[in-house]
Design an enzyme around this catalytic site. Structure first.
Site, PDB file in Angstrom:
ATOM      1  N   GLU A  86     -26.291   4.769  42.504  1.00 27.93           N
ATOM      2  CA  GLU A  86     -26.729   3.545  41.355  1.00 27.93           C
ATOM      3  C   GLU A  86     -26.482   4.094  40.051  1.00 27.93           C
ATOM      4  O   GLU A  86     -26.988   5.083  39.670  1.00 27.93           O
ATOM      5  CB  GLU A  86     -27.920   3.065  41.596  1.00 27.93           C
ATOM      6  CG  GLU A  86     -28.366   2.601  43.059  1.00 27.93           C
ATOM      7  CD  GLU A  86     -27.940   1.265  43.181  1.00 27.93           C
ATOM      8  OE1 GLU A  86     -27.250   0.656  42.338  1.00 27.93           O
ATOM      9  OE2 GLU A  86     -27.656   0.886  44.526  1.00 27.93           O
TER      10      GLU A  86
ATOM     11  N   ASN B 152     -35.862   5.613  33.619  1.00 32.84           N
ATOM     12  CA  ASN B 152     -35.984   4.492  32.740  1.00 32.84           C
ATOM     13  C   ASN B 152     -36.766   3.287  33.260  1.00 32.84           C
ATOM     14  O   ASN B 152     -37.376   2.486  32.828  1.00 32.84           O
ATOM     15  CB  ASN B 152     -34.726   3.770  32.360  1.00 32.84           C
ATOM     16  CG  ASN B 152     -33.738   3.699  33.476  1.00 32.84           C
ATOM     17  OD1 ASN B 152     -33.661   4.209  34.376  1.00 32.84           O
ATOM     18  ND2 ASN B 152     -32.553   2.978  33.445  1.00 32.84           N
TER      19      ASN B 152
ATOM     20  N   GLU C 217     -29.244  -1.848  46.516  1.00 30.60           N
ATOM     21  CA  GLU C 217     -30.621  -1.726  46.954  1.00 30.60           C
ATOM     22  C   GLU C 217     -31.190  -2.795  46.812  1.00 30.60           C
ATOM     23  O   GLU C 217     -30.688  -3.884  46.563  1.00 30.60           O
ATOM     24  CB  GLU C 217     -31.193  -0.819  45.475  1.00 30.60           C
ATOM     25  CG  GLU C 217     -30.831   0.628  45.846  1.00 30.60           C
ATOM     26  CD  GLU C 217     -31.532   1.629  44.926  1.00 30.60           C
ATOM     27  OE1 GLU C 217     -31.792   1.368  43.753  1.00 30.60           O
ATOM     28  OE2 GLU C 217     -31.649   2.803  45.257  1.00 30.60           O
TER      29      GLU C 217
ATOM     30  N   CYS D  32     -29.999   0.128  32.921  1.00 36.10           N
ATOM     31  CA  CYS D  32     -28.708   0.075  33.480  1.00 36.10           C
ATOM     32  C   CYS D  32     -28.316  -1.239  33.370  1.00 36.10           C
ATOM     33  O   CYS D  32     -26.818  -1.083  33.259  1.00 36.10           O
ATOM     34  CB  CYS D  32     -28.715   0.820  34.861  1.00 36.10           C
ATOM     35  SG  CYS D  32     -29.843  -0.270  36.124  1.00 36.10           S
TER      36      CYS D  32
HETATM   37  P1  NAD Z   1     -29.700  11.760  34.714  1.00 36.69           P
HETATM   38  O1  NAD Z   1     -28.249  11.371  35.536  1.00 36.69           O
HETATM   39  O2  NAD Z   1     -29.691  12.507  33.771  1.00 36.69           O
HETATM   40  O3  NAD Z   1     -30.807  11.986  35.719  1.00 36.69           O
HETATM   41  C1  NAD Z   1     -30.897  10.938  36.825  1.00 36.69           C
HETATM   42  C2  NAD Z   1     -31.704  12.196  38.094  1.00 36.69           C
HETATM   43  O4  NAD Z   1     -30.625  12.824  38.422  1.00 36.69           O
HETATM   44  C3  NAD Z   1     -32.757  12.997  37.310  1.00 36.69           C
HETATM   45  O5  NAD Z   1     -33.803  13.080  38.364  1.00 36.69           O
HETATM   46  C4  NAD Z   1     -32.314  14.296  37.058  1.00 36.69           C
HETATM   47  O6  NAD Z   1     -32.974  15.435  37.212  1.00 36.69           O
HETATM   48  C5  NAD Z   1     -30.900  14.332  38.075  1.00 36.69           C
HETATM   49  N1  NAD Z   1     -29.955  15.161  37.868  1.00 36.69           N
HETATM   50  C6  NAD Z   1     -29.179  15.428  36.670  1.00 36.69           C
HETATM   51  N2  NAD Z   1     -28.349  16.376  36.859  1.00 36.69           N
HETATM   52  C7  NAD Z   1     -28.367  16.369  38.081  1.00 36.69           C
HETATM   53  C8  NAD Z   1     -27.371  17.298  38.900  1.00 36.69           C
HETATM   54  N3  NAD Z   1     -26.349  17.874  38.595  1.00 36.69           N
HETATM   55  N4  NAD Z   1     -27.376  17.373  40.227  1.00 36.69           N
HETATM   56  C9  NAD Z   1     -28.622  16.680  40.942  1.00 36.69           C
HETATM   57  N5  NAD Z   1     -29.546  15.760  40.259  1.00 36.69           N
HETATM   58  C10 NAD Z   1     -29.334  15.752  38.914  1.00 36.69           C
HETATM   59  O7  NAD Z   1     -29.842  10.079  34.337  1.00 36.69           O
HETATM   60  P2  NAD Z   1     -31.059   9.435  33.240  1.00 36.69           P
HETATM   61  O8  NAD Z   1     -31.036   9.933  32.064  1.00 36.69           O
HETATM   62  O9  NAD Z   1     -32.572  10.041  34.017  1.00 36.69           O
HETATM   63  O10 NAD Z   1     -30.922   7.995  33.544  1.00 36.69           O
HETATM   64  C11 NAD Z   1     -30.256   7.105  32.871  1.00 36.69           C
HETATM   65  C12 NAD Z   1     -29.010   6.699  33.433  1.00 36.69           C
HETATM   66  O11 NAD Z   1     -29.292   6.115  34.923  1.00 36.69           O
HETATM   67  C13 NAD Z   1     -27.998   5.884  32.810  1.00 36.69           C
HETATM   68  O12 NAD Z   1     -26.893   6.088  32.986  1.00 36.69           O
HETATM   69  C14 NAD Z   1     -28.384   4.612  33.604  1.00 36.69           C
HETATM   70  O13 NAD Z   1     -27.599   3.534  33.406  1.00 36.69           O
HETATM   71  C15 NAD Z   1     -28.667   4.974  35.117  1.00 36.69           C
HETATM   72  N6  NAD Z   1     -29.368   4.124  36.111  1.00 36.69           N
HETATM   73  C16 NAD Z   1     -28.734   3.236  36.882  1.00 36.69           C
HETATM   74  C17 NAD Z   1     -29.342   2.286  37.582  1.00 36.69           C
HETATM   75  C18 NAD Z   1     -28.834   1.635  38.340  1.00 36.69           C
HETATM   76  O14 NAD Z   1     -29.421   1.196  39.644  1.00 36.69           O
HETATM   77  N7  NAD Z   1     -27.515   1.578  38.629  1.00 36.69           N
HETATM   78  C19 NAD Z   1     -30.639   2.492  37.366  1.00 36.69           C
HETATM   79  C20 NAD Z   1     -31.599   2.902  36.399  1.00 36.69           C
HETATM   80  C21 NAD Z   1     -30.819   3.813  35.670  1.00 36.69           C
END
Ligand code: NAD
Length: 473
Positions: free
Chosen positions: A243, A145, A456, A280
């Protein structure tokens, strides 16, 4: 056009099988692809990072931070290309992409000399010396995102701390990470210090979280994947920073006059819809005094209707598509089930916006008439969907604001700033904006509860990547 992954200072083929297509969310067409990294590629990258660690960690922190500043300058020279790349892979409107998605990571890398200067890497304590040492090899896993912004939030402080890094960027928006790898190479970051392995979560991400030579996993993404990463890391007693998601409240207190209230509602819509709600820390729950509910509904619905979804390449567009068909379907499913549960859709809804046959667009939506405990008011939706919730008195506002599984961010608006601060101190959220307080790129960012742990940016962000050694004299 990345055909290879970046390991040990070289571009090498990946072993994971068919490449992963990258789709433009505004056209629904694949326009590029990246290698599918697997466990063998991750292992090779982690071994390179472990081999590079002693020499990199022995360099003075100021020198490492200076190289990060050089990375910032080199990214700045490629800002046009990065803007284009991120608009194409993510679909965020171009003006916002340039300012936020490209501007912010540059500022993060640039901040490193100042941040490092604020840390006592060696400190006397009685008959001891306490050293702040790098935690070691860092596995960084990032979401789609704010792709380069989330990468910078990990990579810049990890490198400055003296760690070496293997980055697994999101497979949905991986292209900016390859530009970063080229920049790292060009500015002279030594081989093995920074590595990029593209791939999916289950294939490359899990291998990284589980690799025995990884000392720390820094993860940003969904709570579901974060939990899995933490489980894998725990098996090796690896440090983690998570995060995760959010469902943040924006609370308007009852001392605002009509003009200020209206302004707060309008800005509240903006704080929810940034990046099509795929933020997020988006303020997705608007809490208003019950006696002002109807005004809030009227103003929010009117404001939301001005967010006409459109082509992200058009400089006038404020609301682009969602990132993928999967994400659009998730948001629509939330809207359909909310309607079935009796929610009132003041504007928007699950149907495709008029006149947009292609692209993963969703109508800007405002929902009311739901209990704070309802699913639509509890679950992270990650689309342009604002839920309006009335409250009776400050205590109830606090209870509703704190009453989700998350605790990432919050907003408070009040005429009396002292009252706003007292109210803010009752919220369990990692970062709170009072009366539209400006973003501070050096202030810590992170969550409570299911929003994760670890911080962060700035000094706190750098300290995540440090551990201590005390030497008794
Ligand atoms: P996601 O969890 O699907 O993917 C995030 C990353 O994790 C990707 O690189 C993905 O390939 C990897 N991943 C997925 N499954 C995994 C596994 N089993 N083991 C290891 N890695 C794995 O999330 P997304 O759809 O890319 O992003 C959206 C989410 O991220 C939302 O929930 C959002 O709130 C959160 N987010 C949080 C912050 C924060 O700072 N708190 C910032 C941005 C996004």
């Amino acid at each position: 056009m990345p055909q290879r992954i970046y390991v040990d200072g070289e571009w090498v083929p990946a072993s994971g099988g068919a490449p992963i297509p990258v789709v433009n969310p505004a056209t629904e067409e694949p326009f590029d692809e990246v290698p599918r990294g697997g466990p063998k590629d991750v292992a090779r990258a982690v071994e390179a990072a472990a081999a590079a660690l002693p020499a990199w960690s022995a360099r003075p922190a100021a020198e490492r931070a200076g190289l990060c500043a050089a990375v910032a300058a080199a990214l700045g020279e490629r800002a046009d290309e990065l803007t284009e790349t991120i608009v194409n892979e993510l679909g965020m409107p171009i003006k916002l992409t340039r300012a936020i998605q490209v501007g912010s990571p540059i500022r993060t890398f640039l901040s490193m000399p100042e941040v490092a200067a604020g840390i006592a890497f060696e400190e006397p304590m009685g008959n001891s010396v306490v050293y702040r040492d790098p935690v070691g090899v860092v596995g960084a896993i990032t979401p789609w995102n704010y792709p380069l912004h989330q990468i910078a939030a990990k990579v810049a402080p990890a490198l400055t701390a003296g760690c070496t890094v293997v980055l697994k960027p999101s497979e949905v928006t991986p292209l900016d990470a390859f530009v970063l790898a080229e920049v790292m190479h060009d500015v002279g970051i030594p081989a093995g210090v920074f590595n990029v392995v593209s791939g999916t979560g289950p294939e490359a991400g899990e291998a990284l979280a589980a690799h025995p030579l990884v000392d720390m996993v820094s993860f940003t993404g969904s709570t579901r994947a974060g939990r899995r990463v933490a489980e894998l890391a725990a098996a090796g007693v690896r440090r983690t920073a998570l995060e995760l998601g959010g469902k943040s409240a924006n609370v308007l207190l009852d001392d605002l006059d009509d003009a200020a209230f209206e302004d707060a509602v309008r800005k509240g819509v903006a704080a929810c819809y940034l990046n099509s709600g795929q933020t997020c820390s988006a303020l997705t729950r608007l809490l208003v005094p019950r006696e002002r509910l109807h005004d809030a509904e009227r103003v929010a619905a009117g404001e939301a209707a001005t967010y006409t979804p459109g082509d992200p390449r058009d400089p006038a567009t404020r609301l682009g598509p969602l990132v993928s068909a999967v994400q659009r379907e998730r948001v629509r499913a939330h809207l359909r089930s909310a309607a079935e549960d009796g929610a009132t859709l003041l504007t928007g809804g699950p149907d495709a916006p008029d006149g947009l046959e292609r692209g993963y667009y969703v109508r800007p939506t405002v929902i009311t008439g739901v209990a704070p405990e309802s699913r639509i008011a509890q679950e992270e939706i990650f689309g342009p969907v604002l839920v309006v919730l009335p409250y009776d008195g400050e205590d109830e506002a606090v209870r509703i604001a704190n009453g989700t599984a998350y605790g990432l961010a919050a907003g408070v608006r009040a005429a009396d700033p002292g009252r706003a601060r007292r109210f803010a101190r009752r919220l369990r959220a990692g970062q709170i904006r009072i009366n539209d307080g400006a973003h501070n790129g050096l202030a810590p960012f992170g969550g409570y509860k299911h929003s994760g742990y670890g911080r962060e940016y700035g000094r706190f962000g750098l300290e995540e990547f440090l551990t201590t050694t005390s030497v008794q004299l």
